[in-house]
Enzyme design. Structure first.
Site, PDB file in Angstrom:
ATOM      1  N   ASP A 140       0.792  -1.223   0.000  1.00  0.00           N
ATOM      2  CA  ASP A 140       0.000   0.000   0.000  1.00  0.00           C
ATOM      3  C   ASP A 140       0.830   1.283   0.000  1.00  0.00           C
ATOM      4  O   ASP A 140       0.312   2.348   0.301  1.00  0.00           O
ATOM      5  CB  ASP A 140      -0.930  -0.023   1.228  1.00  0.00           C
ATOM      6  CG  ASP A 140      -2.060   0.982   1.117  1.00  0.00           C
ATOM      7  OD1 ASP A 140      -2.450   1.296  -0.019  1.00  0.00           O
ATOM      8  OD2 ASP A 140      -2.548   1.462   2.151  1.00  0.00           O
ATOM      9  N   CYS A 250     -20.162  -0.113   3.480  1.00  0.00           N
ATOM     10  CA  CYS A 250     -20.293  -0.872   2.232  1.00  0.00           C
ATOM     11  C   CYS A 250     -19.655  -2.254   2.349  1.00  0.00           C
ATOM     12  O   CYS A 250     -20.078  -3.204   1.688  1.00  0.00           O
ATOM     13  CB  CYS A 250     -19.717  -0.091   1.048  1.00  0.00           C
ATOM     14  SG  CYS A 250     -17.929   0.170   1.091  1.00  0.00           S
TER      15      CYS A 250
END
Length: 354
Positions: A140, A250
């Protein structure tokens, strides 16, 4: 046959996966370096639409981000790894608890950058010992499109919320990658299993999905509370609710999470008790030293005190609790004008309730 002989009889790929599991990875799959041929085009479309907001680093080195070979021409295989952080509680449990702040599940334990990178480096050393070759590890912090590569390797697929979904681990995987010169045997891609489901799209409080599989970061609560440095747009503040770092909505509503087991989660990501449900009033009172003390070793430390207090002020304004006005008033003269503005907005919201 002795155990050591049995182990040596396994292929390099099989032994690699065994070692990955020993090091704490829940999933390990292999893809050829060209396993995500559409990634560069989709990235360019996303950037051209301005969906990256202030994240200018997404534009920088976009060519390298879109293709492993552009970043490192020698790469032949990509080893994609997933480390589970499946929660043992309902991430949405605090949705209606006005005086408490919500912190995304992934940020309640140790910083995943440190945990995953340490394990990746150990796996990389093991691989070099088995078969010497150049390699690179990424967590990342480099121009690597982990999610398309993870789908190309078969770890899961990019769901309609744009995050990776695994049939075994749901939406709760940290991803890491090893680029290698070795031509390893690939596992094959995973296909999309979202079907007609739109649970993740329907759950978004700020309508951050202009279409399935596309997220507009400028409306995403994770972006607004973590990446965005300036004032949060007024029309989006109510949707933020009591979230002060990230958003799990979500992810949490995805039906595939029913297969995720919290027992499979790496113990490093078990949430710290003080981050499970912090009081909004306590966050409003943070100074720099207090912020560093509380969030040491957490990914939250990267946003700094000012952004956390800004987020807490917005959460206070949404709380309906006029008792927080006393905690907000000192912030009206905060050195950071963004914090001061958020405090004023929150007081205005709470004054009628008072």
């Amino acid at each position: 046959m002795p155990v050591e002989t049995e182990t040596l009889a396994l292929s390099l790929e099989e032994r690699l996966k065994q070692e990955a599991a020993r090091l704490g990875f829940a999933a390990c799959r292999i893809a050829p370096a060209d396993a995500a041929p559409l990634a560069a085009t989709r990235l360019r479309q996303w950037l051209d639409a301005g969906h990256h907001g202030d994240m200018l680093w997404m534009e920088d080195r976009a060519d390298q981000r879109g293709s492993p070979q552009e970043l490192w021409p020698a790469v032949r295989s990509v080893i994609m790894l997933g480390m589970s952080y499946a929660p043992g509680h309902d991430p949405l449990a605090l949705a209606d608890v006005g005086d408490r702040a919500r912190i995304s599940v992934y940020a309640q334990g140790k910083d995943y950058h440190d945990v995953v990178k340490k394990a990746l480096k150990a796996l990389a050393r093991w691989l070099v010992d088995q078969q010497p070759a150049s390699l690179k590890v990424f967590v990342d912090t480099a121009p690597v499109m982990e999610k398309p590569l993870a789908q190309g390797a078969g770890l899961g697929w990019q769901g309609k919320h744009s995050n990776l979904v695994s049939r075994d681990h749901g939406s709760w995987l940290f991803l890491g990658a090893i680029y290698t010169e070795l031509a390893l045997v690939p596992d094959g891609p995973e296909r999309d299993h979202c079907g007609s489901c739109s649970a993740c799209l329907d759950a978004c409080p700020t309508d951050a999905f202009p279409s399935p599989y596309v997220v507009d970061a400028r409306r995403c609560i994770s972006y607004l509370t973590i990446e965005h440095k300036g004032p949060i747009p007024h029309d989006l503040r109510a949707g933020i609710g009591n979230r002060v770092y990230g958003c799990d909505d979500c992810l949490a509503v995805c039906p595939w999470n029913k297969f995720a087991q919290s027992a499979a989660a790496n113990r490093a990501f078990v949430g710290r008790a003080e981050l499970a449900a912090p009081e909004i009033g306590d966050l409003l009172a943070l100074d720099d030293a207090g912020f560093r003390e509380i969030f040491s070793g957490s990914p939250i430390k990267r946003i700094g005190r000012n952004r956390m207090v800004r987020n807490a002020a917005v959460a206070a304004g949404n709380s309906g609790d006029p008792r927080l006005i006393a905690r907000l008033q000192p912030l009206l003269v905060d050195e950071d004008p963004v914090v001061a503005e958020a405090a004023g907005w929150a007081i205005d919201r709470l004054t009628p309730a008072a």
